[in-house]
Each structure stands twice: as C-alpha cells, then as structure tokens.
Design an enzyme around this catalytic site. Structure first.
Site, short mmCIF file in Angstrom:
data_model
loop_
_atom_site.label_atom_id
_atom_site.label_comp_id
_atom_site.label_asym_id
_atom_site.label_seq_id
_atom_site.Cartn_x
_atom_site.Cartn_y
_atom_site.Cartn_z
N ARG A 66 -4.86 3.08 -52.57
CA ARG A 66 -4.04 2.34 -53.26
C ARG A 66 -3.82 2.94 -54.80
NH1 ARG A 66 -8.30 -2.80 -51.51
NH2 ARG A 66 -9.64 -1.07 -52.32
N ASP A 200 -22.06 8.32 -38.02
CA ASP A 200 -23.44 8.49 -38.76
C ASP A 200 -23.62 9.84 -38.91
OD1 ASP A 200 -26.03 8.27 -40.28
OD2 ASP A 200 -26.31 6.61 -38.15
N HIS A 201 -23.38 10.27 -40.59
CA HIS A 201 -23.07 11.64 -40.47
C HIS A 201 -24.78 12.10 -40.65
CE1 HIS A 201 -24.51 10.28 -45.13
NE2 HIS A 201 -25.43 11.29 -44.66
N GLU A 239 -34.80 9.90 -51.50
CA GLU A 239 -33.50 10.47 -52.49
C GLU A 239 -33.98 9.28 -53.78
OE1 GLU A 239 -29.98 8.60 -51.24
OE2 GLU A 239 -30.68 7.13 -50.06
N HIS A 263 -28.54 4.76 -39.42
CA HIS A 263 -29.16 6.27 -39.93
C HIS A 263 -30.64 6.42 -39.45
CE1 HIS A 263 -26.33 7.44 -42.08
NE2 HIS A 263 -26.67 7.19 -43.55
N LYS A 363 -35.20 4.74 -53.63
CA LYS A 363 -34.12 5.48 -53.94
C LYS A 363 -34.88 5.37 -54.69
CE LYS A 363 -28.97 4.15 -52.87
NZ LYS A 363 -28.68 5.69 -52.53
#
Length: 511
Positions: A66, A200-201, A239, A263, A363
C-alpha cells in the site's frame, strides 16, 4: 567435558541430494513488500537462493504494497538489508529482477495492474505462467487479497502440482478454531489445498529438519523413543527481544496465538510422531496431525492447573534497564495480553501414554534459547553402591535450534583417576563446526519448497484446526471474564515462579 563430533563419512552429491529438483521458471509476487518481514527475511532469503544458483534461471520478483514509493526507493531499501553479495554485479543483476507496484489490497484495480505487469515481465524475463504469491501482510487483509486473486483470475490453476499458482500465507492462520475454519472455507472457494502453503518457518530450521533424520535414519534411537525409556520432554523458546515493531499485532494476538498454536506444537509433533511411510508431503503431515489428534484437550479446571500465562514487567538485560510490556510503545497500558506461556501436555496414545511434554515460550527472557530436551528415565537399579539409581544423572538429549544449532547428548562416565568417581559428559554436534558453514536462513528453504511444489514443511488445513482445538480452551480461560490476574515476571529473568511451580509439582525442574 565436551567431545565434538566430526563428519566421518562424506556422501557424494548424488547421495546427499536424493530429492534435488530444479524449480520451474516462475514469477514471485510479495504482498506487503514494503514491510519489515519482507525486507529482513524474504528478500534476503531469495537473494541467498539466487547466489546459490537455486532459483530458476527465468524468474522475477514483483513487490506489492500500500505504501507509495518509486522503483529506485524500493530497490535502495532492499540493498540496505540484503547480505553481502559475492560481487556487486551479482547484487545488481538480482535487483534488476525486483520490481514494485503500489495499491490498495481491496481495490480490484490493483490486481488488474498486477496482471498487466506480470504479462509484461513474463515476456521480458521469459517466464512461464507459474505464479508464487506470498502474503506477507497483516492477517486482517488476507481475505481481501484472496478474494481478489480469485476474481481477477490470478490464482487460476490450469495444471496440477507445480503448474498451479501457489499462495503462501503467513501465520497466524485465524485467531481461534472458528475463525480458522472460516478462513479455510473461504480459501477453498478460491484455491485447491495443493495451492496453499501455510508457512511455519520453525519447521525449516536445520536442527528441526534433522529430527526426522536423527530418528528415522539411525536405528540406535527409535527402539528407546517411547514411554518405556523417556521420562519427559521439555520444549523451550526463550526470546530476549520484546514486541519491537510488532506491537499492534502482538497486543491482539499474545504468546499463545503467536507461538504455542503453531511453532511449539509443530516442534512437539516432530518429536512425538510415528514413522511416516515415506517423505512425501502428506505422509509426513498425516503423522504430525495424528499427534495433534491424540493430545488431551483441557477442561477449564485443567487449564487452571496445567497452564501458566504471564506478562513481562520492567527489568534488566545485560545490565541495561528494560521497560515492561505495558510501557512499550504502541501497547495499551492496561493490556492483559500474555507474553509468556508454560503448559503441560499429554498424549493419549500407545507410544507416549504417561510421558508429559512441558512447553514454555516467552519474550524478554534472560537467555536466548530455543531447544528440545528429551529426558530419559533413571537406570532401574544401581551397581555403584552407595549411589542409588535415582542419584545417577539420567541421559538427556538436546536439539539446539537457536543459537548455535546442533545436538548434544549427556551420559555418565568415569572421571580420570584411581578412584571410582563418576561425572556427566557431553557429546556435542554443532552444524557450523562439523560442516564448516552456518545453516541457511529458514525462509530460503521454504521459498525453494514452494517453487518445487513440496508441501512437507507447511501446515495442512486439518492440522491447523486440530492445533486450534487444543489452544482454544487456554485462550478462552486466560481471556475470559473470570480470568485470574495475569502474573508478571521481570524482564531478563527465566519467567514467572508460577511456571516453576507447574513443573515442580511433578518433581521436575526446567533445564
């Protein structure tokens, strides 16, 4: 004490690459091409494939978003994020194949412009009508893009397999079981299942892919891969980062939708699945989905006793102060969104009955670590008197997914010297140490698989719905009107004390 493993047998290229195929010429259209994911992950992954000669000789990339910008500005933005090229000529040749088009995702005119642009570049780059559409966009615009791909004819599938237009959808796929079912139905009106690649990496990370080879290419481990020998399994994704640039999305989603539903459950499925009959996509995916189907779902009472949700508060990481979640830019100061979840899962099947799987992810944690730890049982009796069997350290097998990808195995050994002293030693296999090069970016493998028409590492519609079936009760409990106050943990810590209590009730501790 660590004993590094070395690669003792070098396979020929033909032996190693049993499934190597060359992608057919294609056009790659990245929706959301001005966004962070596209610049940090997608285009660098495509450039990696280009430099490794893994992209088809005839290809080009069209970025659509966009944001209004010139072609020069778009390419300059890519240039800043692409890895160092083998040569400036290589970089410029790649950028020459990258183009940009701005427009609204809901406007039919945007797709008419895309169609016109694709036809133009098909001729310029000698590309057949094979299309790959990557939806690197916020979930709320998925439906607009899908509907317009259908009505414009861009998603038409005149052939089967690699002749189809492929559509890659980033997570989250829905925000609940009901919404996932609704989205699946809407996609089926436009696309066939073979055209849909729900990405899903985590499944493309080297250590994760290696779980299948570790289990099924080595006879040593499969006989003990069951409830008779394994005590429990821990899966951790800790993380250090906070919400960063994803505040708007994350405050709506939370850690259960962002990490657990996809994940973490996918990692569990690879550890728990039965051997597939082959490496064909549906053979592997059938076994992963069987794991989800055998997971015990939670009653509201069980959610309260077997899950912990929490949110990070102010703290410090590496000696530097870190703001709490509610003080982060773009986050509602009254937010009840969890940033940490710990859960005890159990499978009701022959192999795993009675073996708990403890999963945690959060996190702003102290360490940065993603790993799977398989804890084996104590030996049945000890001959090393006066040590009892329960005093001997059980074997632990760990798959390190991040950082420093590899596999370690801990076992007991005699300590050097005339006395009979015992200690735990570790055999350590590191990918970079053993193979002499770092593992490739996960998105590179996934792009290549989409171009090859291989869906093995992608989620199927029934698998997505089964995963939501499990996490819906967790979300409903922690987001409901009667939800308990959300406990907090200091940024830089190992998580809330409630998570320690969850695993301690079973006489175990987190690694």
């Amino acid at each position: 004490m660590s004993s590094p493993l070395v690669v003792s047998k070098v396979y020929t290229k033909e032996e190693l690459c049993l499934f190597e195929r060359i992608p057919r010429p294609c056009a790659i259209v990245v929706f959301g091409a001005s966004g962070d994911l596209a610049h940090r992950k997608l285009f660098p992954a495509l450039f990696y494939l280009y430099e490794q000669n893994l992209l088809p000789k005839a290809f080009y990339i069209l970025g659509a978003a966009r944001t209004a910008m010139t072609m020069e500005a778009f390419r300059e933005g890519l240039r800043k994020n692409l890895p160092k090229a083998a040569s400036s000529e290589s970089l410029e040749k790649f950028l020459h194949r990258c183009h940009y088009l701005a427009g609204s995702y809901s406007a039919p005119g945007t797709y008419a412009s895309i169609q016109k642009t694709l036809l133009k570049f098909d001729k310029e780059f000698n590309v057949s009508p094979r299309r790959l559409y990557y939806l690197s966009t916020p979930p709320e615009v998925f439906e607009d893009i899908l509907e317009n791909l259908g009505t414009s004819g861009l998603a038409a599938c005149k052939e089967t397999g690699t002749g189809c237009a492929a559509v890659v959808v980033e997570k989250p796929f829905g925000h609940s079981l009901a919404s996932a079912r609704d989205l699946n139905e809407k996609m089926k009106k436009v696309l066939r299942e073979e055209q849909i690649y729900r990405i899903d990496h985590y499944l493309a990370k080297e250590t994760v892919q290696n779980i299948l080879m570790f289990r099924f290419a080595n006879i040593l481990f499969e006989p003990v891969w069951n409830r008779n020998y394994i005590d429990h399994v821990q899966i951790s994704a800790l993380e250090r980062l906070g919400v960063e640039h994803r505040a708007g999305y994350y405050d709506r989603a939370g850690v259960v939708r962002d990490m657990l539903q996809n994940h973490m459950l996918q990692l569990m499925a690879l550890i728990a699945m039965e051997p597939p009959t082959s490496l064909e996509a549906d053979a592997v995916r059938d076994k992963r989905i069987d794991v989800f189907r055998s997971l015990k779902t939670f009653s509201p009472k069980e959610v309260a006793s077997q899950t912990v949700c929490s949110q990070y508060a102010a703290g410090s990481i590496d000696g530097k102060p870190v703001a709490g979640y509610r003080e982060e830019a773009g986050i509602d100061p009254r937010s009840h969104t969890p940033t940490y979840v710990a859960v005890k899962l159990e499978l009701d099947d022959w192999r795993w009955k009675g073996v708990p799987f403890y999963i945690r992810t959060g996190k702003r944690m102290g360490p940065h670590r993603v790993e799977i730890a398989v804890h084996f049982k104590h030996v049945p009796t000890s001959i090393f008197k006066p040590l009892l069997a329960e005093q001997l350290t059980p074997n632990v097998l760990k798959f390190r997914i991040q950082p420093d990808e590899g596999i370690t195995m801990g076992f007991e050994a005699k300590h050097p010297g005339p006395k009979l002293c015992m200690s735990t030693v570790t055999m350590d296999f590191g990918y970079e140490k053993s193979f002499g090069l770092p593992p490739p970016e996960a998105y590179a493998r996934l792009f290549l698989d989409v171009m090859l028409g291989d869906q093995t590492l992608f989620a199927r519609s029934d698998g997505v719905e089964e995963a939501w079936r499990l996490v819906d009760p967790i979300i409903n409990y922690w987001e409901g009107e009667k939800a308990p106050p959300l406990p907090v943990y200091p940024a830089g810590s190992l998580g809330p004390t409630e998570a320690d209590a969850l695993i301690a009730r079973d006489g175990r501790t987190w690694d």
